[in-house]
Design a protein around this motif. Structure first.
Motif, PDB file in Angstrom:
ATOM      1  N   ASN A 101       1.042  -1.295  -0.003  1.00 23.23           N
ATOM      2  CA  ASN A 101      -0.005   0.052   0.060  1.00 23.23           C
ATOM      3  C   ASN A 101       0.825   1.158  -0.024  1.00 23.23           C
ATOM      4  OD1 ASN A 101      -2.418   1.250  -0.106  1.00 23.23           O
ATOM      5  ND2 ASN A 101      -2.796   1.536   2.485  1.00 23.23           N
ATOM      6  N   GLY A 102       1.835   1.194  -0.744  1.00 27.20           N
ATOM      7  CA  GLY A 102       2.751   2.490  -0.833  1.00 27.20           C
ATOM      8  C   GLY A 102       3.915   2.493   0.290  1.00 27.20           C
ATOM      9  N   ALA A 103       3.805   1.576   1.171  1.00 24.76           N
ATOM     10  CA  ALA A 103       4.722   1.753   2.380  1.00 24.76           C
ATOM     11  C   ALA A 103       5.846   0.711   2.093  1.00 24.76           C
ATOM     12  CB  ALA A 103       4.151   1.647   3.758  1.00 24.76           C
ATOM     13  N   VAL A 104       7.166   0.887   2.536  1.00 29.50           N
ATOM     14  CA  VAL A 104       8.244   0.225   2.115  1.00 29.50           C
ATOM     15  C   VAL A 104       9.097  -0.012   3.639  1.00 29.50           C
ATOM     16  CG1 VAL A 104      10.566   0.307   1.196  1.00 29.50           C
ATOM     17  CG2 VAL A 104       8.593   1.054  -0.078  1.00 29.50           C
ATOM     18  N   PHE A 105       9.332  -1.204   3.710  1.00 31.57           N
ATOM     19  CA  PHE A 105      10.180  -1.528   4.933  1.00 31.57           C
ATOM     20  C   PHE A 105      11.321  -2.260   4.568  1.00 31.57           C
ATOM     21  CE2 PHE A 105      10.072  -5.014   8.868  1.00 31.57           C
ATOM     22  CZ  PHE A 105      11.169  -4.249   9.506  1.00 31.57           C
ATOM     23  N   ALA A 106      12.473  -1.959   5.139  1.00 28.09           N
ATOM     24  CA  ALA A 106      13.796  -2.406   4.703  1.00 28.09           C
ATOM     25  C   ALA A 106      14.895  -2.402   5.827  1.00 28.09           C
ATOM     26  CB  ALA A 106      14.393  -1.562   3.347  1.00 28.09           C
ATOM     27  N   GLY A 107      15.794  -3.080   5.454  1.00 26.67           N
ATOM     28  CA  GLY A 107      17.045  -3.127   6.566  1.00 26.67           C
ATOM     29  C   GLY A 107      18.373  -3.507   5.872  1.00 26.67           C
ATOM     30  N   ARG A 108      19.404  -3.088   6.602  1.00 27.99           N
ATOM     31  CA  ARG A 108      20.635  -3.237   6.375  1.00 27.99           C
ATOM     32  C   ARG A 108      21.627  -3.377   7.418  1.00 27.99           C
ATOM     33  NH1 ARG A 108      23.674   1.718   6.120  1.00 27.99           N
ATOM     34  NH2 ARG A 108      25.231   0.673   4.712  1.00 27.99           N
ATOM     35  N   LYS A 109      22.800  -4.171   7.299  1.00 27.90           N
ATOM     36  CA  LYS A 109      23.756  -4.177   8.276  1.00 27.90           C
ATOM     37  C   LYS A 109      24.813  -2.794   8.395  1.00 27.90           C
ATOM     38  CE  LYS A 109      27.322  -6.924  10.437  1.00 27.90           C
ATOM     39  NZ  LYS A 109      28.276  -8.112  10.239  1.00 27.90           N
ATOM     40  N   THR A 110      25.116  -2.268   9.630  1.00 26.50           N
ATOM     41  CA  THR A 110      26.013  -1.070   9.283  1.00 26.50           C
ATOM     42  C   THR A 110      27.112  -1.471  10.285  1.00 26.50           C
ATOM     43  OG1 THR A 110      24.888   0.241  11.195  1.00 26.50           O
ATOM     44  CG2 THR A 110      24.024   0.437   9.310  1.00 26.50           C
ATOM     45  N   GLU A 111      28.123  -0.545  10.483  1.00 31.48           N
ATOM     46  CA  GLU A 111      29.147  -1.182  11.396  1.00 31.48           C
ATOM     47  C   GLU A 111      28.709  -0.807  12.778  1.00 31.48           C
ATOM     48  OE1 GLU A 111      32.248   2.300  11.750  1.00 31.48           O
ATOM     49  OE2 GLU A 111      31.007   3.325  10.174  1.00 31.48           O
ATOM     50  N   TYR A 112      27.552  -0.122  13.110  1.00 30.23           N
ATOM     51  CA  TYR A 112      27.117   0.182  14.436  1.00 30.23           C
ATOM     52  C   TYR A 112      25.824  -0.600  14.826  1.00 30.23           C
ATOM     53  CZ  TYR A 112      29.581   4.619  13.583  1.00 30.23           C
ATOM     54  OH  TYR A 112      30.157   5.497  12.911  1.00 30.23           O
ATOM     55  N   GLY A 113      25.214  -1.659  13.882  1.00 29.24           N
ATOM     56  CA  GLY A 113      24.451  -2.470  14.265  1.00 29.24           C
ATOM     57  C   GLY A 113      23.268  -2.619  12.900  1.00 29.24           C
ATOM     58  N   TYR A 114      22.327  -3.380  13.096  1.00 28.42           N
ATOM     59  CA  TYR A 114      21.352  -3.194  12.150  1.00 28.42           C
ATOM     60  C   TYR A 114      20.555  -2.032  11.988  1.00 28.42           C
ATOM     61  CZ  TYR A 114      22.912  -7.852  10.670  1.00 28.42           C
ATOM     62  OH  TYR A 114      23.437  -8.791  10.245  1.00 28.42           O
ATOM     63  N   MET A 115      20.354  -1.365  10.712  1.00 29.38           N
ATOM     64  CA  MET A 115      19.423  -0.264  10.597  1.00 29.38           C
ATOM     65  C   MET A 115      18.316  -0.902   9.690  1.00 29.38           C
ATOM     66  SD  MET A 115      18.939   3.037  10.906  1.00 29.38           S
ATOM     67  CE  MET A 115      20.284   3.888  11.113  1.00 29.38           C
ATOM     68  N   PHE A 116      17.006  -0.401  10.354  1.00 27.47           N
ATOM     69  CA  PHE A 116      15.723  -0.529   9.589  1.00 27.47           C
ATOM     70  C   PHE A 116      15.279   0.893   9.527  1.00 27.47           C
ATOM     71  CE2 PHE A 116      16.779  -4.203  12.367  1.00 27.47           C
ATOM     72  CZ  PHE A 116      16.945  -5.154  11.863  1.00 27.47           C
ATOM     73  N   ALA A 117      14.384   0.935   8.410  1.00 24.95           N
ATOM     74  CA  ALA A 117      13.794   1.829   7.974  1.00 24.95           C
ATOM     75  C   ALA A 117      12.503   1.738   7.210  1.00 24.95           C
ATOM     76  CB  ALA A 117      14.609   2.891   7.071  1.00 24.95           C
ATOM     77  N   THR A 118      11.520   2.678   7.472  1.00 20.72           N
ATOM     78  CA  THR A 118      10.315   2.609   6.437  1.00 20.72           C
ATOM     79  C   THR A 118      10.289   3.777   5.884  1.00 20.72           C
ATOM     80  OG1 THR A 118       8.983   3.907   8.339  1.00 20.72           O
ATOM     81  CG2 THR A 118       9.058   1.310   8.368  1.00 20.72           C
ATOM     82  N   TRP A 119       9.644   3.964   4.525  1.00 22.50           N
ATOM     83  CA  TRP A 119       9.303   5.148   3.713  1.00 22.50           C
ATOM     84  C   TRP A 119       7.936   4.879   3.183  1.00 22.50           C
ATOM     85  CZ3 TRP A 119      13.773   2.141   3.027  1.00 22.50           C
ATOM     86  CH2 TRP A 119      15.165   2.700   3.302  1.00 22.50           C
ATOM     87  N   ARG A 120       7.673   6.236   2.376  1.00 20.61           N
ATOM     88  CA  ARG A 120       6.554   6.007   1.540  1.00 20.61           C
ATOM     89  C   ARG A 120       7.136   5.828   0.040  1.00 20.61           C
ATOM     90  NH1 ARG A 120       1.904   4.527   3.140  1.00 20.61           N
ATOM     91  NH2 ARG A 120       0.936   5.256   1.091  1.00 20.61           N
ATOM     92  N   ARG A 121       6.432   5.253  -0.861  1.00 16.38           N
ATOM     93  CA  ARG A 121       6.865   5.247  -2.254  1.00 16.38           C
ATOM     94  C   ARG A 121       6.359   6.708  -2.949  1.00 16.38           C
ATOM     95  NH1 ARG A 121      10.712   2.146  -4.729  1.00 16.38           N
ATOM     96  NH2 ARG A 121      10.070  -0.125  -4.211  1.00 16.38           N
ATOM     97  N   ASP A 122       7.318   7.257  -3.780  1.00 13.92           N
ATOM     98  CA  ASP A 122       7.111   8.454  -4.278  1.00 13.92           C
ATOM     99  C   ASP A 122       5.867   8.430  -5.283  1.00 13.92           C
ATOM    100  OD1 ASP A 122       8.087   7.531  -6.584  1.00 13.92           O
ATOM    101  OD2 ASP A 122       9.993   8.541  -6.687  1.00 13.92           O
ATOM    102  N   TYR A 123       5.507   9.540  -5.788  1.00 16.93           N
ATOM    103  CA  TYR A 123       4.418   9.379  -6.816  1.00 16.93           C
ATOM    104  C   TYR A 123       4.530   8.419  -8.056  1.00 16.93           C
ATOM    105  CZ  TYR A 123       0.737  11.208 -10.181  1.00 16.93           C
ATOM    106  OH  TYR A 123      -0.485  11.222 -10.981  1.00 16.93           O
ATOM    107  N   GLU A 124       5.820   8.516  -8.403  1.00 19.08           N
ATOM    108  CA  GLU A 124       6.074   7.601  -9.551  1.00 19.08           C
ATOM    109  C   GLU A 124       6.373   6.132  -9.169  1.00 19.08           C
ATOM    110  OE1 GLU A 124       9.202   9.332 -11.668  1.00 19.08           O
ATOM    111  OE2 GLU A 124       7.998  11.217 -12.637  1.00 19.08           O
ATOM    112  N   GLY A 125       6.462   5.870  -7.956  1.00 18.47           N
ATOM    113  CA  GLY A 125       6.736   4.550  -7.504  1.00 18.47           C
ATOM    114  C   GLY A 125       8.323   4.237  -7.831  1.00 18.47           C
TER     115      GLY A 125
END
Length: 222
Positions: A101-125
């Motif tokens: 529904n236009g929301a995004v959930f993602a994650g990645r490893k960093t040197e400080y731990g694991y970073m997780f993020a959520t976004w909205r897709r832009d108009y063009e997707g």
């Protein structure tokens, strides 16, 4: 994956003052006062070896570690299996954990731990915007995604502070000596158990808050 899981779980547990030892017999030892109290298997399941400690404190530690083990195993497996997030103008390589529904959930490893993020897709997707970032905050990011995607109403989620208040209110109810039925007691204990699954260190947090309140009251009386 096993080595990565044990390494990450040891790091997470250390953040909560829980000590571990190097893996043995294909399991991660969890220590209580320097002695093995329980073990974590590569699957994330908890187990007790014959020579592990047997005490109320060891049992409490077992149940405290279990939610951390489950969560770490979950997000490591998800990130390992997830494809790269395709989004224009995104500098870091995130793994796409979920999109709805236009929301995004993602994650990645960093040197400080694991970073997780959520976004909205832009108009063009093709890109993402309005990012919310959570370092070592998998559960919080997952809850944010559920709200942003419309999978769950915000009003149905309690904040950690609210959960602490509920837990302490139940303690106060028991301490007040109200005439509760067995069914009421069972329901209240069940609620506390659910909160403990979400906040494994809930008792420590409440004890810390109580100490702060005591010190504040003492200062006012001086």
């Amino acid at each position: 994956m096993i080595k990565k899981f044990f390494t990450e779980l040891s790091r997470v547990l250390a953040m909560h003052d829980i000590e571990t030892a190097p893996p043995e017999r294909n399991a991660l030892p969890v220590l209580l006062n320097g002695q093995s109290a329980c073990h974590v298997e590569p699957s994330g399941d908890m187990c007790i070896f014959p020579d592990d400690l047997r005490s109320p404190e060891a049992a409490e530690l077992y149940h405290k570690v279990a939610p951390f083990s489950k969560e770490v195993r979950e997000y490591l497996t998800a990130i390992e299996r997830a494809p790269l997030l395709k989004a224009t103008a995104l500098d870091e390589d995130f793994r796409l954990l979920a999109e709805f529904n236009g929301a995004v959930f993602a994650g990645r490893k960093t040197e400080y731990g694991y970073m997780f993020a959520t976004w909205r897709r832009d108009y063009e997707g093709t890109g993402v915007l309005s990012g919310e970032y959570y370092l070592d905050g998998y559960a919080a990011a997952k809850a944010d995604f559920a709200i942003r995607s419309g999978l769950i109403e915000k009003q149905r989620l309690f904040s950690n502070a609210q959960l602490l208040d509920i837990y302490q209110s139940i303690n106060d109810t028991f301490d007040a000596g109200y005439d509760l039925t067995q069914a009421d007691q069972k329901n209240l204990i069940g609620i506390q158990n659910q909160i403990e699954d979400l906040l494994p260190d809930v008792r420590e947090q409440i004890a810390s808050l109580q100490q702060i309140n005591i010190e504040a009251a003492q200062e006012q009386s001086m």
